[in-house]
Design a protein around this motif. Sequence first.
Motif, short mmCIF file in Angstrom:
data_model
loop_
_atom_site.label_atom_id
_atom_site.label_comp_id
_atom_site.label_asym_id
_atom_site.label_seq_id
_atom_site.Cartn_x
_atom_site.Cartn_y
_atom_site.Cartn_z
N ALA A 134 56.73 32.50 -33.45
CA ALA A 134 57.26 31.22 -33.01
C ALA A 134 56.25 30.12 -33.32
CB ALA A 134 57.55 31.27 -31.51
N PRO A 135 56.70 28.87 -33.40
CA PRO A 135 55.75 27.76 -33.54
C PRO A 135 54.79 27.70 -32.37
CG PRO A 135 58.03 27.05 -33.95
CD PRO A 135 58.10 28.44 -33.41
N ALA A 136 53.66 27.01 -32.56
CA ALA A 136 52.65 26.93 -31.50
C ALA A 136 53.21 26.27 -30.24
CB ALA A 136 51.43 26.18 -32.01
N LEU A 137 53.96 25.18 -30.41
CA LEU A 137 54.57 24.48 -29.28
C LEU A 137 56.06 24.76 -29.29
CD1 LEU A 137 54.16 22.47 -26.91
CD2 LEU A 137 54.67 20.63 -28.53
N ALA A 138 56.57 25.31 -28.20
CA ALA A 138 57.98 25.71 -28.15
C ALA A 138 58.49 25.62 -26.72
CB ALA A 138 58.15 27.13 -28.70
N SER A 139 59.80 25.76 -26.58
CA SER A 139 60.39 25.78 -25.24
C SER A 139 59.99 27.06 -24.53
CB SER A 139 61.91 25.66 -25.34
OG SER A 139 62.43 26.75 -26.08
N HIS A 140 60.08 27.04 -23.21
CA HIS A 140 59.63 28.17 -22.39
C HIS A 140 60.79 28.69 -21.55
CE1 HIS A 140 57.12 30.89 -20.35
NE2 HIS A 140 56.77 30.14 -19.32
N GLU A 141 61.15 28.00 -20.49
CA GLU A 141 62.29 28.33 -19.67
C GLU A 141 63.42 27.33 -19.97
OE1 GLU A 141 61.34 28.81 -15.55
OE2 GLU A 141 59.58 30.05 -15.95
N PRO A 142 64.63 27.54 -19.44
CA PRO A 142 65.74 26.61 -19.72
C PRO A 142 65.40 25.16 -19.35
CG PRO A 142 66.58 28.61 -18.72
CD PRO A 142 65.09 28.71 -18.66
N MET A 143 65.93 24.23 -20.14
CA MET A 143 65.77 22.79 -19.86
C MET A 143 67.16 22.18 -19.72
SD MET A 143 62.49 21.49 -22.06
CE MET A 143 62.93 22.08 -23.68
N TYR A 144 67.41 21.51 -18.59
CA TYR A 144 68.76 21.04 -18.31
C TYR A 144 68.73 19.82 -17.39
CZ TYR A 144 67.80 23.93 -14.16
OH TYR A 144 67.23 24.49 -13.06
N PHE A 145 69.88 19.14 -17.31
CA PHE A 145 70.11 18.06 -16.34
C PHE A 145 71.51 18.26 -15.80
CE2 PHE A 145 71.50 13.98 -14.79
CZ PHE A 145 70.38 13.48 -14.16
N LEU A 146 71.63 18.45 -14.45
CA LEU A 146 72.90 18.82 -13.83
C LEU A 146 73.19 17.91 -12.64
CD1 LEU A 146 72.23 22.67 -13.73
CD2 LEU A 146 73.43 21.42 -15.52
#
Length: 377
Positions: A140-152
Amino acid sequence: MRTKCLLLALGILAALPARAEWLLASRETRIQVGQALILTVTAVGAAGAAAPDSLPVVIETDTLRQQALLQPVGVAEGSSRRYRLVWPEGLTGLAVLALEGEASSRLLLMARPAPVGPALAEATANPDPVPAAPAAVSRAPALASHEPMYFLLGASGGANARFQLSFRYRLFDPDGLVGRAVPALQGLHFGYTQTSLWDLQAASKPFRDTSYRPSLFYRRVWEGAPDSRHRWQLDGGLEHESNGRDRLESRSINIAFAKLDWRRKLGEGDYQVAVMPKLWAYLDREDNPDIHRYRGFFDLGLGVGREAGWRLTANLRRGKAGVGSSQLDLTWPLSHGILSDTGSYLHLQYFDGQGQTLLDYNRAGHPQLRVGFSIVR
């Protein structure tokens, strides 16, 4: 004398051939898996530089880095040449394409999954003659998403919103000096997740509570053979969680944790199931000494769905007091005919139990049904 030496040095530098830099251009901003991408490569900054018969490139998405090869289309026209690339499988979402080992500009593209149904039959009736791209590099790239990202958004007990931001950063690059000298350090990551509950009902629209979770962890991934249906991922490390408040509303814990993520493909399509248990031990819980009675020492994540379609996940947690929480998340890609230029998802979330925020770890609020969107699921 110094002036003559300086002029001589400048003359020698001017006589050296300049290294070419490459400019990548394409009319397309969207591409579909299996489709051909046509792009123009132009040498700039070096007179007489010619585009070669083939060019290696690197394509990076949020979770994958893959090598591919550009095939020429026609002959070179001066310092420019057109190339063709069949978009590889598995690379969907926002993608960055650049030449490998050369100074070049970068192309930003939105990649969509391959068609299904009648569209798939039409595509396979006319297979593309261009050779397949090399196998993916599981890095994976060095900087990446980790846990889900959302707006609810929800309305139970008053209008409210819940949103989460999360990323991870690999500390040592596999091709870097430290990564090559000590390969074991290649899996060391820094992670950060922030979850906020926003009260939209009150007059000043305050944040009910926010949890901040920095972590330092080691990640190991087992992909198995190319035809394997299984994928294993193990994270282990230290995590701090606090709500940044003081006095009576201060909450914080420090834990050592291990999390397993096992996934298995089902059938011939892209359906898969996932089992994601996480276990931890408390290192410090001075602000909330009884939190183990409500959070316990583990939670269980379960998932089923498609990589390019709907996905349902569940997170179940139980404490020693027999209480806990349950969370269900249903997501569906908005790129299917609604927002085709985005990588976002329609997101439906249901939460019931204690601990929706760290402040309320020992209190149960109203069951919440929220709807919104996520950019990582």
